[in-house]
Design a protein around this motif. Structure first.
Motif, short mmCIF file in Angstrom:
data_model
loop_
_atom_site.label_atom_id
_atom_site.label_comp_id
_atom_site.label_asym_id
_atom_site.label_seq_id
_atom_site.Cartn_x
_atom_site.Cartn_y
_atom_site.Cartn_z
N ASN A 90 -38.59 -6.13 -6.02
CA ASN A 90 -38.41 -6.92 -7.24
C ASN A 90 -38.13 -5.99 -8.42
OD1 ASN A 90 -38.50 -8.74 -9.29
ND2 ASN A 90 -40.70 -9.15 -9.13
N PHE A 91 -36.84 -5.70 -8.61
CA PHE A 91 -36.50 -4.72 -9.63
C PHE A 91 -36.80 -5.19 -11.05
CE2 PHE A 91 -34.12 -2.36 -6.40
CZ PHE A 91 -34.68 -1.12 -6.66
N ALA A 92 -37.08 -6.47 -11.21
CA ALA A 92 -37.41 -6.96 -12.55
C ALA A 92 -38.88 -6.68 -12.90
CB ALA A 92 -37.13 -8.46 -12.63
N HIS A 93 -39.63 -6.16 -11.93
CA HIS A 93 -41.07 -6.04 -12.14
C HIS A 93 -41.41 -5.09 -13.30
CE1 HIS A 93 -45.20 -6.62 -11.09
NE2 HIS A 93 -45.40 -5.33 -10.90
N GLY A 94 -40.66 -4.00 -13.42
CA GLY A 94 -40.90 -3.07 -14.53
C GLY A 94 -40.72 -3.75 -15.87
N ASP A 95 -39.74 -4.65 -15.94
CA ASP A 95 -39.48 -5.34 -17.21
C ASP A 95 -40.53 -6.42 -17.47
OD1 ASP A 95 -36.99 -3.94 -17.84
OD2 ASP A 95 -36.33 -4.87 -15.98
N VAL A 96 -41.09 -6.97 -16.39
CA VAL A 96 -42.21 -7.91 -16.56
C VAL A 96 -43.38 -7.16 -17.23
CG1 VAL A 96 -43.94 -9.29 -15.33
CG2 VAL A 96 -41.54 -9.40 -14.66
N PHE A 97 -43.55 -5.92 -16.83
CA PHE A 97 -44.58 -5.06 -17.44
C PHE A 97 -44.33 -4.93 -18.95
CE2 PHE A 97 -44.93 -0.55 -18.81
CZ PHE A 97 -46.30 -0.43 -18.89
N THR A 98 -43.08 -4.61 -19.33
CA THR A 98 -42.76 -4.49 -20.75
C THR A 98 -43.00 -5.81 -21.47
OG1 THR A 98 -40.91 -3.17 -19.95
CG2 THR A 98 -41.03 -3.52 -22.31
N GLY A 298 -39.83 -0.57 -19.43
CA GLY A 298 -40.13 -0.86 -18.03
C GLY A 298 -39.16 -0.25 -17.05
N PHE A 299 -37.99 0.16 -17.52
CA PHE A 299 -37.02 0.73 -16.59
C PHE A 299 -37.57 2.00 -15.95
CE2 PHE A 299 -33.41 3.52 -15.68
CZ PHE A 299 -32.77 2.73 -14.74
N GLY A 300 -37.95 2.95 -16.80
CA GLY A 300 -38.49 4.21 -16.29
C GLY A 300 -39.81 4.00 -15.58
N PHE A 301 -40.70 3.24 -16.21
CA PHE A 301 -42.01 2.98 -15.63
C PHE A 301 -41.88 2.29 -14.28
CE2 PHE A 301 -44.39 4.26 -19.26
CZ PHE A 301 -45.69 4.39 -18.81
N GLY A 302 -40.96 1.31 -14.22
CA GLY A 302 -40.77 0.54 -13.00
C GLY A 302 -40.35 1.42 -11.84
N ILE A 303 -39.37 2.29 -12.10
CA ILE A 303 -38.87 3.11 -11.00
C ILE A 303 -39.95 4.09 -10.52
CG2 ILE A 303 -37.18 4.87 -10.39
CD1 ILE A 303 -35.14 3.43 -11.92
N ILE A 304 -40.71 4.64 -11.46
CA ILE A 304 -41.76 5.57 -11.05
C ILE A 304 -42.85 4.82 -10.28
CG2 ILE A 304 -43.56 7.11 -11.91
CD1 ILE A 304 -41.63 7.92 -14.14
N ALA A 305 -43.19 3.61 -10.76
CA ALA A 305 -44.21 2.82 -10.06
C ALA A 305 -43.71 2.44 -8.67
CB ALA A 305 -44.56 1.58 -10.87
#
Lengths: 371, 429
Positions: A90-98, A298-305
Motif C-alpha cells: 500500500n504505497f499510499a500508507h506513508g502519505d496516510v501517516f502525513t 510521508g514519501f521518504g518515511f514511507g519508503i524507509i518504513a
C-alpha cells in the motif's frame, strides 16, 4: 484463488523460496548468516562511534536511533498488515501517516478552540501543565486522530482497492501510487508547500534522567513506550479477539474464510482501519517530537518504513516492529559514520541485500500463516 | 506597457531636447553624468539598451521591481541629457515563460539571441537568475555584447572551478570578459561570515551541515576553507538531504565534538529553522550561523521563538544606505510603490551601462561609432574600466567581471525577524 499466479511470479511462496535457496550454496550461506552479519555490523558501527566520539555520544545516538525507529516501526506495521492480508504493498500508507499529522494539527486546534470557549483554558496549553493535562489531551487527541485516520484508510480501501481485489496484482499497486499522489496533492493544496507547525510545541519536554552522560528526555520515553504499547496491543488483538481471528483466517485463505462465514469486506476494512490508526499514532508522535509537518513527508518515511517491514519479514507484525527499530539505528549510526551523505543509501542498500540474500526477512514472512 | 517604452522614448527625448534648447539648463539625474550642454551636445541619433529580467509569473514582484529600477535609470538619463543630443532607447525583455511560470533559461536564451541580432543594442542589463545566466552568457559573449547582472551570485559564472555544475570556460567562448555583476558572489559571502564568526563572535570550532544542493554545498565549502584559514577548526562536515527533518543525530555529534557553532549551508526550505529549533530543544548552545538562503521568513515558521539569536549573511540592505535614499524616493514617486530588494542593483546596472556609453561617445568626438561591432566592443572596455558611485556604493570590476564592492550584511534573528546588524567587507586574507 485468482491472482495467485501473478503473486507467485513476483514473490514465490516461502516453501518454494526455501527450496530455491537450498539449491545455491552461497545464497543459503548468505541467508543463514544474514541476521548475524546485520547485528554484527550494527554493533561494529556503535563501537566505532563510541571509540571515535565517546561513549556518551554513542549513547545519545542510541536514543536518537531508537526513537526514530519507533516511528518507522509504527508505519511499518501498517504496510505489513495490509500485505499480510491482501498481498498489496500500500504505497499510499506513508502519505496516510502525513495526513494523520495534519489531522492531529487540525483536531488539536479545534479542541483548543472548544476548550477555550468552554472553560477558558485551551487543551493545547493544558498539555504543558504537567502530566495530568497531558494525559487528558492524549486521551482525547490520540483516539480522535487515530479514528479519523482509520476512517480515511477504510475509505481508501473502499474506493481504490476493493474493486481491484481480484484484479491482476499490478492494478491495485498502480491505484496505490495514484492514491499516494492524490493525498500528497491535497495536502500540498491545503497546507502549502512549506513546513507547517503542528502546535505541539512544548508538549513533552524536559530530561527524565541522565545515565552515563546520556540525557534521556521524557519525549524519548513517551515515543518508545507508546510504540511498544501500540504494537503489543495489536498483537494481543490479533491473537485473542474474534476480529483478529477473522483477520488471520482471511490472511491464510480468503476463500476458505469466506466459506466459514467470515465477512471478508469487514475484515479487510478493519485491517486498513487498524493499520492507518497506527500510522496516525506515529504521525502524532512525530508531531509532538518535531512539531512540523510538510506535504511530502510521508514519501521518504514511507519508503524507509517499507524497508523496515521487508527487513523484519513482510506480513510479520513483530518483524515490522523489530525492523523499524533496527532501521532507525542503522540510519543514525550509518549516517554519523558517513557524514550524513549516505544515510538513505545505506537503508536502501539494505533493502537490496535483504531481498537478495534473505527475502523472507529476519523473522520470516508470515504469508500466508499469520497476519 | 513596458515594451511600448522603446517607441515612446525617442519622442520623449526630442521633446526634452527642445525644452533644453529653450532654457539651456539641465538637472543631473541619478546617472550622475554630464548635462546636455557638455561635450555630447552635438551628438545626433539614438542608442539602444535592453534588459532581460523575469517580470511575470512567480518572479514578477522581485523581477518587476528590478526592471522598474532599470527603467527609471533610462528615463532619468534621457531627461538629464546624459548623452547630450543623443537619446536612449530601451527594450525590456521578460525571461519568464508560461511553461515554467517563472524564470526560464530557455526563454532567456531566446531573448538575448534576438537582442544581439538587433545591431542597435549595445548592452543588456540582466539576467536575474544564475541558471538563466548559464544559458545566456555564451550567446552574448560570442556576439560581443556586454551583460551586467544585478543579482547573480553563483561564483561559477565568473571564477572557474568554483561550481562543479558550471563550466565557466564554456560561458566565455571568446575568452574575453563581457559579463559583469554588481553583486558579490557566494565566495565573498562565506568569507564575510567566516570572518565575523571567528574574529567578532570569537567562535573557534564549527560543525558544518549542508543541504546537498549546489548553493548550500558550495557555501559550506567556502565557509569551511575560510574558517580554517583564519585558524578555526571545522570539527565535522555533514551533508544531509533537503527533506531532513530530524537533525538530532547531528546535534548529538556536534555536542560530542564540543562545537561552539553550527553552520548551515542551505536554504530555509531545506530545514535551517528546524535545525535551529532542535538545537535549542536539545540544549545545544552553539551559535547558529548561515548564509542568505536562511534569511527568509520561513526560518521563523520552522523555528518559532527558538529562532532568535541565529546569525546569517546576506546582500546589503541598500534601503539603509545613504547613497540610495534619493533613488528610493524617486522610485516611490514614480511608481507609487516601495523598492524591492534588487531595485537599487538594477538601477545601478543601467546607470553603469549608460555611463560607459557616454564615455565611448565622448572619446569618439560626440559621434555614434559607425560600426555597431566596434561600438559594442568599446562599451565593454568602458564597463570593465568603470568606477561608478551609485546607490549601492562604489562599483569597479575585476578582470573576471566581479564587483570589487565586497560588502555583505550580517543579519540577526531577533523577535521573529531578520534584523540587519552590520555591513562588512572581507579584509584581505
Amino acid at each position: 484463488m485468482e491472482g495467485q499466479g501473478e503473486v507467485r511470479a513476483v514473490l514465490p511462496p516461502l516453501a518454494r523460496r526455501r527450496s530455491l535457496l537450498r539449491g545455491g550454496g552461497l545464497a543459503e550461506l548468505g541467508s543463514r548468516a544474514f541476521p548475524t552479519v546485520l547485528i554484527g555490523a550494527l554493533v561494529l558501527m556503535i563501537i566505532d562511534v563510541a571509540a571515535r566520539s565517546g561513549v556518551s555520544v554513542a549513547g545519545s545516538q542510541l536514543v536518537n536511533g531508537i526513537t526514530k525507529g519507533a516511528i518507522f516501526a509504527l508505519i511499518a506495521v501498517g504496510y505489513t498488515m495490509v500485505y499480510g492480508i491482501i498481498e498489496l504493498i500500500n504505497f499510499a500508507h506513508g502519505d496516510v501517516f502525513t495526513l494523520s499529522a495534519v489531522y492531529g494539527k487540525e483536531i488539536g486546534r479545534g479542541l483548543s478552540w472548544i476548550g477555550m470557549s468552554l472553560w477558558g483554558v485551551s487543551l493545547g496549553s493544558l498539555a504543558t501543565r504537567g502530566p495530568l493535562g497531558l494525559a487528558a489531551v492524549l486521551l482525547v487527541l490520540f483516539p480522535l486522530t487515530m479514528a479519523a485516520t482509520g476512517i480515511t484508510g477504510v475509505l481508501i480501501e473502499r474506493v481504490a482497492y476493493r474493486r481491484l481485489r481480484d484484479a491482476p496484482r499490478l492494478a491495485p499497486l498502480i491505484t496505490a501510487v495514484g492514491v499516494s499522489f492524490i493525498l500528497e496533492g491535497s495536502m500540498l493544496v491545503t497546507q502549502g508547500s512549506s513546513n507547517v507547525r503542528t502546535d505541539k510545541e512544548g508538549w513533552i519536554r524536559g530530561t527524565a534522567f541522565t545515565a552515563g552522560g546520556v540525557d534521556v528526555h521524557w519525549a524519548d520515553i513517551f515515543v518508545v513506550g507508546m510504540a511498544l504499547l501500540m504494537m503489543f496491543a495489536l498483537q494481543a488483538f490479533i491473537r485473542s479477539t474474534r476480529l483478529g481471528k477473522a483477520m488471520r483466517a482471511t490472511a491464510q485463505d480468503r476463500d476458505a474464510a469466506l466459506l466459514s462465514g467470515v465477512n471478508i469486506n469487514r475484515t479487510i476494512a478493519a485491517t486498513f482501519f487498524i493499520g492507518s490508526a497506527l500510522a496516525a499514532a506515529g504521525g502524532l508522535i512525530y508531531s509532538i517530537f518535531f512539531d512540523s509537518v510538510v506535504w511530502n513527508l510521508g514519501f521518504g518515511f514511507g519508503i524507509i518504513a517499507f524497508t523496515a517491514a521487508v527487513l523484519g519479514g513482510i506480513g510479520n507484525i513483530v518483524g515490522a516492529g523489530l525492523g523499524g527499530f533496527l532501521i532507525g539505528l542503522i540510519y543514525v549510526f550509518g549516517g554519523q559514520i558517513t557524514s550524513g551523505q549516505w544515510s538513505n543509501s545505506i537503508v536502501f542498500a539494505m533493502l537490496i541485500v535483504v531481498l537478495t540474500f534473505r527475502p523472507v526477512g529476519l523473522l520470516g514472512m508470515r504469508v500466508p500463516d499469520r497476519a | 506597457m513596458e515594451r511600448i517604452k522603446a517607441r515612446v522614448l525617442p519622442a520623449l527625448g526630442i521633446v526634452s531636447l527642445a525644452a533644453l534648447a529653450a532654457c539651456g539648463t539641465s538637472t543631473t539625474g541619478g546617472g550622475g553624468g554630464n548635462g546636455g550642454s557638455g561635450p555630447l551636445s552635438s551628438c545626433i541619433g539614438s542608442v539602444t539598451v535592453a534588459s532581460d529580467l523575469p517580470t511575470s509569473g512567480g518572479d514578477a514582484s522581485i523581477g518587476g521591481g528590478t526592471e522598474k529600477g532599470v527603467k527609471l535609470a533610462v528615463d532619468q538619463a534621457n531627461a538629464a541629457k546624459l548623452l547630450g543630443g543623443c537619446t536612449v532607447n530601451y527594450i525590456a525583455k521578460d525571461d519568464s515563460s508560461v511553461a515554467k511560470g517563472k524564470h526560464d533559461p530557455q526563454q532567456g536564451a531566446q531573448n538575448v539571441t534576438s537582442l544581439v541580432a538587433n545591431l542597435a543594442v549595445v548592452g543588456i542589463v540582466g539576467p536575474f537568475n544564475s541558471s538563466v545566466a548559464v544559458a545566456e552568457l555564451p550567446i552574448t559573449n560570442k556576439a560581443g555584447v556586454v551583460q551586467i547582472s544585478p543579482s547573480n551570485t553563483d561564483p561559477g559564472l565568473t571564477i572557474p572551478g568554483t561550481d562543479p555544475d558550471i563550466d565557466t570556460a564554456s560561458l566565455k567562448p571568446t575568452g574575453k570578459t563581457t559579463y559583469f555583476r554588481v553583486i558579490s558572489n557566494d565566495v565573498v559571502q562565506a568569507q564575510v561570515m567566516a570572518q565575523v564568526a571567528y574574529k567578532e563572535l570569537n567562535l573557534k570550532k564549527v560543525y558544518d551541515i549542508d543541504d546537498q544542493e549546489t548553493y548550500g554545498k558550495d557555501l559550506s565549502n567556502y565557509f569551511d576553507q575560510d574558517f580554517a584559514k583564519l585558524g578555526g577548526t571545522v570539527t565535522k562536515r555533514v551533508s544531509l538531504p533537503g527533506d531532513t527533518k530530524d537533525f538530532r543525530p547531528q546535534i548529538t555529534e556536534a555536542q560530542g565534538l564540543g562545537a561552539d557553532s553550527v553552520f548551515f549551508g542551505g536554504v530555509a526550505s531545506n530545514g535551517s529553522g528546524i535545525l535551529k529549533k532542535q538545537m535549542s530543544d536539545a540544549g545545544l548552545t552553539a551559535q547558529f550561523l548561515s548564509g542568505d538562503g536562511t534569511v527568509d521568513p520561513q526560518f521563523f515558521v520552522d523555528s518559532g521563538a527558538q529562532g532568535d539569536g541565529a546569525q546569517a549573511s546576506s546582500a546589503p540592505d541598500t534601503t539603509k544606505l545613504a547613497s540610495a535614499q534619493q533613488f528610493i524616493q524617486q522610485y516611490k514617486q514614480r511608481y507609487g510603490q516601495d523598492v524591492v530588494a534588487y531595485s537599487t542593483y538594477g538601477y545601478d546596472c543601467m546607470n553603469i551601462l549608460l555611463q560607459a556609453i557616454h564615455d565611448v561617445l565622448v572619446d569618439n568626438g560626440a559621434k555614434l561609432p559607425a560600426d555597431p561591432v566596434t561600438f559594442r566592443t568599446k562599451v565593454i572596455a568602458k564597463v570593465q574600466g568603470i568606477d561608478y558611485k551609485g546607490t549601492i556604493g562604489e562599483t569597479k570590476f575585476d578582470s573576471n567581471g566581479d564587483t570589487l564592492n565586497h560588502q555583505f550584511s550580517v543579519y540577526k534573528a531577533t523577535g521573529g525577524k531578520w534584523v540587519g546588524r552590520e555591513t562588512v567587507s572581507p579584509s584581505a586574507s
